[in-house]
Design a protein around this motif. Sequence first.
Motif, short mmCIF file in Angstrom:
data_model
loop_
_atom_site.label_atom_id
_atom_site.label_comp_id
_atom_site.label_asym_id
_atom_site.label_seq_id
_atom_site.Cartn_x
_atom_site.Cartn_y
_atom_site.Cartn_z
N ASP A 1 -9.11 -9.80 -3.27
CA ASP A 1 -8.11 -8.75 -3.50
C ASP A 1 -7.78 -8.10 -2.17
OD1 ASP A 1 -8.49 -9.37 -6.13
OD2 ASP A 1 -9.74 -7.60 -6.55
N MET A 2 -6.54 -7.61 -2.08
CA MET A 2 -6.10 -6.97 -0.84
C MET A 2 -5.42 -5.66 -1.23
SD MET A 2 -3.42 -8.80 1.66
CE MET A 2 -4.34 -9.99 2.55
N THR A 3 -5.81 -4.57 -0.56
CA THR A 3 -5.19 -3.28 -0.87
C THR A 3 -4.59 -2.70 0.40
OG1 THR A 3 -6.76 -2.83 -2.63
CG2 THR A 3 -5.64 -0.93 -1.71
N PHE A 4 -3.40 -2.13 0.29
CA PHE A 4 -2.81 -1.50 1.47
C PHE A 4 -1.92 -0.34 1.04
CE2 PHE A 4 1.41 -3.22 0.91
CZ PHE A 4 1.19 -4.40 0.21
N THR A 5 -1.54 0.49 2.01
CA THR A 5 -0.68 1.63 1.68
C THR A 5 0.65 1.57 2.43
OG1 THR A 5 -1.62 3.03 3.42
CG2 THR A 5 -2.68 3.15 1.27
N VAL A 6 1.66 2.14 1.77
CA VAL A 6 3.00 2.31 2.36
C VAL A 6 3.45 3.73 2.02
CG1 VAL A 6 3.62 -0.14 2.11
CG2 VAL A 6 4.13 1.44 0.25
N THR A 7 4.58 4.17 2.54
CA THR A 7 5.05 5.49 2.14
C THR A 7 5.59 5.40 0.71
OG1 THR A 7 7.28 5.10 2.95
CG2 THR A 7 5.74 6.11 4.50
N ARG A 8 5.61 6.55 0.01
CA ARG A 8 6.04 6.52 -1.39
C ARG A 8 7.46 5.99 -1.53
NH1 ARG A 8 3.27 11.82 -4.22
NH2 ARG A 8 1.19 11.15 -3.60
N GLY A 9 8.30 6.34 -0.57
CA GLY A 9 9.69 5.91 -0.64
C GLY A 9 9.84 4.40 -0.53
N ASP A 10 8.84 3.74 0.05
CA ASP A 10 8.93 2.29 0.24
C ASP A 10 8.23 1.51 -0.87
OD1 ASP A 10 10.43 2.32 2.54
OD2 ASP A 10 8.72 2.25 3.90
N LEU A 11 7.56 2.22 -1.80
CA LEU A 11 6.71 1.53 -2.78
C LEU A 11 7.49 0.49 -3.60
CD1 LEU A 11 4.00 1.16 -4.19
CD2 LEU A 11 4.60 3.02 -5.73
N ASP A 12 8.59 0.92 -4.22
CA ASP A 12 9.31 0.00 -5.10
C ASP A 12 9.83 -1.22 -4.35
OD1 ASP A 12 8.76 1.70 -7.12
OD2 ASP A 12 10.77 2.60 -7.24
N ARG A 13 10.33 -0.94 -3.13
CA ARG A 13 10.86 -2.05 -2.33
C ARG A 13 9.75 -3.04 -1.96
NH1 ARG A 13 13.54 -1.93 2.73
NH2 ARG A 13 12.32 -0.10 3.27
N ALA A 14 8.60 -2.50 -1.58
CA ALA A 14 7.48 -3.36 -1.17
C ALA A 14 7.04 -4.22 -2.36
CB ALA A 14 6.32 -2.51 -0.66
N VAL A 15 6.93 -3.59 -3.54
CA VAL A 15 6.52 -4.34 -4.73
C VAL A 15 7.55 -5.43 -5.03
CG1 VAL A 15 6.20 -4.15 -7.24
CG2 VAL A 15 5.11 -2.48 -5.72
N GLY A 16 8.83 -5.08 -4.94
CA GLY A 16 9.89 -6.05 -5.21
C GLY A 16 9.81 -7.25 -4.27
N LEU A 17 9.60 -6.96 -2.98
CA LEU A 17 9.55 -8.05 -2.00
C LEU A 17 8.38 -8.99 -2.27
CD1 LEU A 17 10.36 -5.97 1.22
CD2 LEU A 17 11.69 -7.91 0.37
N LEU A 18 7.25 -8.41 -2.67
CA LEU A 18 6.08 -9.26 -2.93
C LEU A 18 6.24 -10.03 -4.24
CD1 LEU A 18 3.17 -6.97 -1.68
CD2 LEU A 18 4.24 -8.90 -0.51
N GLU A 19 6.77 -9.35 -5.27
CA GLU A 19 6.98 -10.04 -6.55
C GLU A 19 7.90 -11.25 -6.36
OE1 GLU A 19 5.47 -10.00 -9.21
OE2 GLU A 19 4.67 -8.01 -9.64
#
Length: 407
Positions: free
Chosen positions: A305-323
């Motif tokens: 498992d890998m855990t990391f943090t981003v700013t809240r404003g970037d969360l949805d975009r980051a999840v979208g890019l990985l999905e």
Amino acid sequence: MARIVQKFGGTSVGSIERIRHVAGRVKAEVDRGNEVAVVVSAMAGETDRLVGLCQSMAPFHDAREFDSIVSTGEQVSTGLLAMALQDMGVPARSWLGWQIPVETDEVHGRARIVAIAPDELRRRLADGEVAVVAGFQGLTPRNRIATLGRGGSDTSAVALAAALAADRCDIYTDVDGVYTADPRIVRAARKLAKVTYEEMLEMASLGAKVLQTRSVELAMKQRVRVQVLSSFSGAPGTYVVDEDEIVEQEIVSGIAYSRDEAKITVLEVPDRPGIAAAVFGPLADHEINVDMIVQNVSEDGRATDMTFTVTRGDLDRAVGLLEDRRSALGFRALVPDADVVKVSVIGVGMRSHAGVAKRMFSALSENGINIQVISTSEIKISVLVAEKYLELAVRALHTAYGLDADG
Ligand code: ADP
Ligand code: ASP
Ligand code: MG
């Protein structure tokens, strides 16, 4: 005679009455025979209002138009302050970024200052005219207005002080200095008479918004003498200084926190060379900053498992890019969590003292606070905890490191 840059934040210029009060502070410096350039923010709440207008008009807007709109708050406050000064018989005029010009790069919304043309301002300062300069804004090579990111007037002030070779840059705000923790959260916080550039840089970048991070970077690089003080009281403020100016250095000098954090856990990614590059590459390509990262070794060498943090404003975009890349990356699932905050302890004394981390972990555990992610550097330790523990964690750490006033 000295050349001084004074900067007044939003609360300090929040009403006509307060702007008059600020004019009095400027006049006092002028009456001492000093040359004075003043940088002002927009009146309190104004930048938020302008950002809100842009969001209502179009959620995905043109960043250049956004900057053109949100920079207008400073146009009003500079004009009003210049008027107030003239009213008191002090020669003054307002300057917008493009009129000087304050040259920036083209990264709209968080532009960097590249240069400030000092000649005309210097000439007028020498003639006794106060320059009232709009913070937060500049001009790009394409002749568009750019803004410097929230809190950017601090950076405007430090950059102006450097360009004018000012003797001092006084940052006037709604607290009377830099404290061991945000005084709005920790009542027992103590004002620091001095703080090192390095510690201030960490504090700012870890969430203490009393100075914008870039302003500290710039002050450190250009050796600008910065003081943080109250525009309301006459109390002495905090000087940001070199380490050798501090005689007795505490091990920990401050606690900072940031709510602008979100955590993503990638479950069961294949444990093979190149996987970190494959996960973080697309995020970097889309200008998403990744901060804390933890990854364990897998027992069987297959998946982890890998855990990391981003700013809240970037969360949805980051999840979208990985999905979008789920099958290529081969992970089982993503778990996003915006209910986290980062709490950090900062101090240059950590370099030479052991046991600093242990004290942090004990204090948090004694208060029943679970640590989700840890990251360290030479002079700071940060932990990620659930948002509901924010205040408890900051206060507990403040006490644990002996920072409480009368403590
Ligand atoms: P301004 O509008 O003058 O730029 P800001 O709101 O940007 O003011 O910054 C001042 C605020 O920073 C204070 O009101 C305080 O709540 C907050 N703050 C956070 N951490 C600290 C700290 N360690 N010391 C002082 N103030 C802090
Ligand atoms: N007015 C801008 C803001 O609210 C810049 C500043 O206050 O420093 O972010
Ligand atoms: Mg500010």
